[in-house]
Design an enzyme around this catalytic site. Sequence first.
Site, short mmCIF file in Angstrom:
data_model
loop_
_atom_site.label_atom_id
_atom_site.label_comp_id
_atom_site.label_asym_id
_atom_site.label_seq_id
_atom_site.Cartn_x
_atom_site.Cartn_y
_atom_site.Cartn_z
N ASN A 171 0.85 -1.19 0.00
CA ASN A 171 0.00 0.00 0.00
C ASN A 171 0.88 1.24 0.00
O ASN A 171 1.31 1.72 1.04
CB ASN A 171 -0.94 -0.03 1.22
CG ASN A 171 -1.86 1.18 1.25
OD1 ASN A 171 -1.62 2.16 0.55
ND2 ASN A 171 -2.90 1.10 2.06
N PHE A 172 1.13 1.75 -1.21
CA PHE A 172 1.89 2.99 -1.37
C PHE A 172 0.93 4.09 -1.83
O PHE A 172 1.29 4.99 -2.58
CB PHE A 172 3.01 2.83 -2.40
CG PHE A 172 4.06 1.85 -2.02
CD1 PHE A 172 4.29 1.50 -0.68
CD2 PHE A 172 4.87 1.26 -2.99
CE1 PHE A 172 5.27 0.58 -0.35
CE2 PHE A 172 5.86 0.35 -2.65
CZ PHE A 172 6.06 0.00 -1.33
N CYS A 198 -2.40 5.20 0.13
CA CYS A 198 -3.36 5.97 0.94
C CYS A 198 -2.85 7.39 1.16
O CYS A 198 -1.75 7.59 1.65
CB CYS A 198 -3.59 5.27 2.28
SG CYS A 198 -4.73 3.90 2.07
N CYS A 212 -36.22 13.51 -31.45
CA CYS A 212 -36.01 14.80 -30.79
C CYS A 212 -37.26 15.20 -30.00
O CYS A 212 -38.37 15.13 -30.51
CB CYS A 212 -35.67 15.87 -31.83
SG CYS A 212 -35.50 17.52 -31.12
N CYS A 225 -36.06 19.87 -26.54
CA CYS A 225 -35.68 20.54 -25.29
C CYS A 225 -34.79 21.74 -25.57
O CYS A 225 -34.70 22.65 -24.76
CB CYS A 225 -35.00 19.58 -24.33
SG CYS A 225 -33.36 19.04 -24.86
N CYS A 250 -29.23 21.16 -27.08
CA CYS A 250 -28.16 21.13 -28.07
C CYS A 250 -27.95 22.53 -28.65
O CYS A 250 -26.83 23.00 -28.83
CB CYS A 250 -28.46 20.11 -29.17
SG CYS A 250 -30.03 20.38 -30.02
N CYS A 257 -17.93 18.44 -32.77
CA CYS A 257 -17.29 18.37 -31.44
C CYS A 257 -17.94 17.37 -30.49
O CYS A 257 -17.35 16.99 -29.50
CB CYS A 257 -17.24 19.74 -30.81
SG CYS A 257 -18.83 20.34 -30.18
N CYS A 263 -23.16 18.45 -28.41
CA CYS A 263 -24.62 18.29 -28.50
C CYS A 263 -25.03 16.87 -28.12
O CYS A 263 -26.04 16.66 -27.45
CB CYS A 263 -25.13 18.65 -29.89
SG CYS A 263 -24.31 17.80 -31.25
N CYS A 299 -27.55 16.09 -24.93
CA CYS A 299 -28.88 15.64 -25.32
C CYS A 299 -29.40 14.62 -24.31
O CYS A 299 -28.69 13.67 -23.97
CB CYS A 299 -28.83 15.00 -26.70
SG CYS A 299 -30.44 14.34 -27.23
#
Lengths: 436, 449
Positions: A136-137, A139, A347, A350, A353, A385, A388, A392
């Site tokens: 355990n290195f 915590c 769709c 809303c 997007c 990109c 959206c 969504c």
Amino acid sequence: MADLHTNFLGVSSPNPFWLASAPPTDKQYNVERAFEAGWGGVVWKTLGEAGPPVVNVNGPRYGAIWGPDRRLLGLNNIELITDRDLEVNLREIETVKKNWPDRAMIVSLMVPCEEEPWKNILASVEQTGADAVELNFGCPHGMSERGMGSAVGQVPEYIEMVARWCKQHSDLPVIVKLTPNITDIRKPAEAAKRGGADAVSLINTINSIVSVDLDSYSPVPSIDGKGSHGGYCGPAVKPIALSMVSEIARHPETHGMPISGIGGIQTWRDAAEYIALGCGTVQVCTAAMTYGFKIVQEMIAGLEAWMDEKGHATIEDFRGMAVPNVTDWQYLNLNYVTKARINQDLCISCGRCHIACEDTSHQAITNMVDGVRKFEVIDEECVGCNLCVNVCPVDDCITMEQISGTDPRTGKPIDPDYGNWTEHPNNPSVQREAAE
Amino acid sequence: MAPNRVSPDIQAGRLPADQYADNFDDLHEPLDRHEAVVEADRCYFCYDAPCQTACPTSIDIPMFIRQISTGNANGAARTIFDQNILGGMCARVCPTETLCEEVCVREVAEGKPVKIGLLQRYATDHFLETAEQHPYERAAPTGKSVAIVGAGPAGLSCAHALARHGHDVTIFEAREKAGGLNEHGIAAYKTTENFAQREVDFITGIGGIAIRNGMALGRDVTLDDLVAGHDAVFLGMGLPGVNDLGLEGDDADNCIDAVAYIEKLRQTDDLSALPVGRNIVVIGGGMTAIDVAVQTKLLGAETVTICYRRGPEQMNASQYEQEVAQTHGVTIRHWLQPQALVRNDDGAVTGITLEYTAMNGKLSGTGETVTLDADQVFKAIGQKPVEGLFGGVSLDLSGGRIFTDDDRRTSHDKVWAGGDCIAGGEDLTVVAVEDGKIAAASIHKRLTG
């Protein structure tokens, strides 16, 4: 039916699901309940030196962040290593291993950074019949202030030194558990390998303050009005852990080194992702601490079903399959051109997007078409990109589609062949070469 | 007929004493904090949100829901009050299923809209229960005075906005209590725990609003005097008249104006003392028909039947409201129009004969009839204006109601109007609130312009 059996460093377990070193593995009672539920192995909660055990705080040890229905998303803790007598732990480990010989029994260890304490405790563990040790290195709280845990894991030289002692003084396989509280995870992994460790496990918990109480101005969990950073775990940390696992899996110096994956594993799907990134086993804690041990049954059934569907007979059949697909940004194909596509039948209007794109990105989604509320992608503006898609709320309503021919945004033809930044004319080093 | 049957059978106290409170408790349990937060999370914070567009008062619904989700319930209430100072009552009585919730994208997506009405109630209740002061401060006094006729939703909304601008407002209210239909005309289980009065107190808490009860237009005060004595007048007196069936015996004691009965029910201290028939027939298809039918059922009537002369789609009461009635055991029968009241020797109504109707180009009777036993017949076939209220002031009317322009100005230079008394409205609380708000803006502009 897929076979989930794993062999990790020669340690056999009926499935890759181990319980991580943590409160669920602190006692015979808990561990035997876990084995009854179906867990393939455990890493026994970290043992310290013989003598008076550590003491824990007597106030709250855990803090959390939740989703709106109090679904636990992230957990942090300030608990130390086991606060039970070493002898009691060793006796129980031996008993449990005898009772459950087909399950993996790994023992987590944390003693001061001196050779003798390590030599002594390894000898004690060997007598229990345990299968391996995990150093355990990692915590980040409490013990690190005493020069142990992540204080070791943050210094590659110490990792190498202790790993070497362990290999010298014991025949047990040695797993080094890494702390994520470090800039480059490859360095401690390399050190572990240099020291002769057989495997690494990661990640341990992340330095964290889960929240600040706005009445008392104390970090949470609050101990008499004060708080200390804890170690963060649970679903929220999985992306960080996957990235670190992948770094080790594809790094030439550490590639092929066995990895036990840890960090936010809640379902079979999470586990499969870790295994696809090269892990031979996975370790779980928060999910068990949230829902109890029975969740392993879903993990087993789900992984089997998925493997059957994919035609993977064993874990090894798909282990590491995602590793070659992790690459550097500079090698990504810049001629892969995508546009968002909105399925108008799915769709629900809303408008998220639209507003995300309009306010924060590329003004590439309409909100009104011919006077009617309608959301359509404007290919001339869309850079592909994926924002959206991510905002969504409807599954598969917006998808990214590769296009060919001419990119309406640039008006330029799309090169059908692979091309990356290293050869791109805008790359200064390419420009320099051309000039020379 | 059973020998011991009294005709007509009208009695008080049909139920065990402890049953009344249960029956007239909230129709919909309010959300607690956790439920509200979980429900708030279902809101997608839509851009140009359809719910907000559908709200007659244009409450920024996504914003107030987001404020609930972050633990700022009083901020959420403030967002609501910014657009609708009667947001608490509207949360209870709005037909959300035909307004905001009907167009919620989650209604579109999965047939389960975000519970906007209940969330609005959560926020506004939270404010009224915890806030220590009125959310708005009055502007400096302008010295202008405005008379308002009617302390219902339109008048209160108008009064609050004007008072906030610093004008002095006097409301002339015919009844002994303010609140209009909120206090007198809406089913009790929609506005429990004296909410209508608590809301009146909240609204007048801004200061500058005096309510003079027992002052009816045309009886205790004239429009001529109001116009002469104030800088502006707003009329929001609703529709004080009710339509009759036009049948012989219409005036029998047990052939009852539903609005008046509901008013009595709303004002009584002891529901068990309110006489109710064993078999009830309600004539009408709007909210008043539903409200009187459900409430008489809850008072212990054995059978309650609504008879409406057209089909379910033509009812003014929404599909949802019709289902509420049916769930409470009310039978709704369509395509039936009243033909004659059945009366006994004392002139009391004992039944009603109805004629089946059909659409043959226009609505007409088929000649076939049915007679239903009725110990009480309730008339819920619409309210109407009362003529001759305006004295010497001449106001243009349209279909008997006051004609107003987009700013709720009447044909008289100093008189504005809103709510059910004007032409073209939808007779909803929320529309009345918007009328009052629009008129107040127009009055303020005039007084300060």
